[in-house]
Write an enzyme that holds these catalytic residues in place. Sequence first.
Site, PDB file in Angstrom:
ATOM      1  N   HIS A   1       0.887  -1.172   0.000  1.00  0.00           N
ATOM      2  CA  HIS A   1       0.000   0.000   0.000  1.00  0.00           C
ATOM      3  C   HIS A   1       0.922   1.218   0.000  1.00  0.00           C
ATOM      4  O   HIS A   1       2.010   1.169   0.591  1.00  0.00           O
ATOM      5  CB  HIS A   1      -0.822   0.119   1.282  1.00  0.00           C
TER       6      HIS A   1
ATOM      7  N   ASP B   1       2.238   1.911   3.408  1.00  0.00           N
ATOM      8  CA  ASP B   1       3.214   0.996   4.033  1.00  0.00           C
ATOM      9  C   ASP B   1       4.632   1.410   3.728  1.00  0.00           C
ATOM     10  O   ASP B   1       5.540   1.155   4.506  1.00  0.00           O
ATOM     11  CB  ASP B   1       3.146  -0.445   3.490  1.00  0.00           C
TER      12      ASP B   1
ATOM     13  N   HIS C   1     -11.121 -14.077   3.476  1.00  0.00           N
ATOM     14  CA  HIS C   1     -12.322 -13.301   3.146  1.00  0.00           C
ATOM     15  C   HIS C   1     -13.417 -14.244   2.655  1.00  0.00           C
ATOM     16  O   HIS C   1     -14.606 -14.017   2.912  1.00  0.00           O
ATOM     17  CB  HIS C   1     -12.027 -12.263   2.063  1.00  0.00           C
TER      18      HIS C   1
HETATM   19  C1  XLS Z   1      -7.787  -6.568   4.306  1.00  0.00           C
HETATM   20  C2  XLS Z   1      -7.245  -6.808   2.970  1.00  0.00           C
HETATM   21  C3  XLS Z   1      -6.082  -5.924   2.583  1.00  0.00           C
HETATM   22  C4  XLS Z   1      -5.907  -5.935   1.102  1.00  0.00           C
HETATM   23  C5  XLS Z   1      -5.086  -4.820   0.558  1.00  0.00           C
HETATM   24  O1  XLS Z   1      -8.514  -7.370   4.852  1.00  0.00           O
HETATM   25  O2  XLS Z   1      -6.913  -8.159   2.866  1.00  0.00           O
HETATM   26  O3  XLS Z   1      -4.925  -6.302   3.245  1.00  0.00           O
HETATM   27  O4  XLS Z   1      -5.357  -7.127   0.654  1.00  0.00           O
HETATM   28  O5  XLS Z   1      -5.603  -3.585   0.885  1.00  0.00           O
HETATM   29 NI    NI Z   2      -5.906  -9.006   1.229  1.00  0.00          NI
HETATM   30 NI    NI Z   3      -7.803  -9.434   4.459  1.00  0.00          NI
END
Ligand code: XLS
Ligand code: NI
Ligand code: NI
Length: 438
Positions: A100, A103, A270
């Site tokens: 990001h 980061d 997710h």
């Molecule tokens: C958060 C996401 C994040 C994305 C990138 O849950 O996984 O880390 O991969 O913004």
């Molecule tokens: Ni992610």
């Molecule tokens: Ni994630």
Amino acid sequence: MAYFEQIGTVQYEGPGSKNAFAFKYYNPNEIIAGKAMKDHLRFSMSWWHTFTFRGTDPFGDVTIFRPWDEAEDDIERAKARVHAAFEFMEKMQIGYFCFHDADIAPRQQNLLETNRVLDEIVSVIRQEMDRTGIRCLWGTSNCFGDHKFVHGAATSPNASVFAYTAAQIKKAIEITQTLGGENYVFWGGREGYETLLNTDTSLELDNLARLLQMAVDYAKKIGFTGQLLIEPKPKEPTKHQYDFDTASVLSFLRKYQLEPYFKMNIEANHATLAAHTFQHELNTARVNGVFGSVDANTGDPMLGWDTDQFPTNVYDTTLAMYEVLLAGGFTSGGLNFDARVRRGSFQEDDLFLAYIAGMDTFAKGLRVASRLLEDSVFERFKAKRYESYNEGIGKDIVGGRVGFSELEAYALIHGVTSNASGRQEYLESLLNQYILEG
Ligand code: XLS
Ligand code: NI
Ligand code: NI
């Protein structure tokens, strides 16, 4: 300066090895199904979890104190992290990284200053990339951490936040291009809602689509050729995230005619949070032609949030690699370890052990999946299961040659033939056999 002096390059020693700092299953140049393992797996390091995570959680403070974080000045610290990150990736034989904007460079007082510092750090990263040959899998923008994003970014009720989001993403696409990024990711940070009592979902979704269309247009304008990816997630940080899962993202993209420009970045945990399996999400992406990349991690079945653990379950990685192989393998995508060590694993060498665990688990999954496909274990079964569509009335159905009246006439004459067993338990034991036997 070296940060991991005690550790040499991690090598493949095979399943019999007792050396904790060696690969047991990942042999980068070994050819599997016509391709080197490293090209199948395209492992990537996540900058945020590996080099900026310090062990905090909602109940506790920093537990991780890194030597690259010692400098007082935050820009010096950012530069030290670049050197540590590349030393780590070289020693781990990892070919890619993801980041990001927030980061890699600390946020400054204003956008102009933040962008200037970003450029400064990007040029250090570029030098390290040239020195090592390590590449950028994807870049993204953190439009969720700062307080201005309290009500969302592109879906904020505040138009000036929308504008700021656009400006921040514009810069993030530019630096991803400078770093030769092969993809650009949109994870919808705080794009979602807490309560419908204060939320106009119709306007928010239209605005999200507007922002994505602007990103498509801008990428085209500057000649950014990387693949644009959307990363679905059902909840966290908001109660309901708009990009819930692959199927909901697809219907969103189709509504706004954005489907041709985007593919999916599927994150294992997710999927679980959406009450799907990792394999289900990969399968949905594959059969809809939007399989792009993978965030390789795992959750904890007992916990309802994104624990971002390193994957160690061979069943999951086998079924994931099975889908990846069926999709024809990665093109611009790869396996990004969006995973972090537990806050109790605070030693530097834990980073190596964690990545070795994740890489070996996926390497083993690849080995098993390629044997399953080579022997057509499930494919043969599936072909037989659906064979009634290869001839007669089945062939007419899939060929679009019959409607209700013809099918009624057919049913009146022929009735129904007997069904065959789905043989689920047998297939599950075959899967076990392939996982356990080699
Ligand atoms: C958060 C996401 C994040 C994305 C990138 O849950 O996984 O880390 O991969 O913004
Ligand atoms: Ni992610
Ligand atoms: Ni994630």
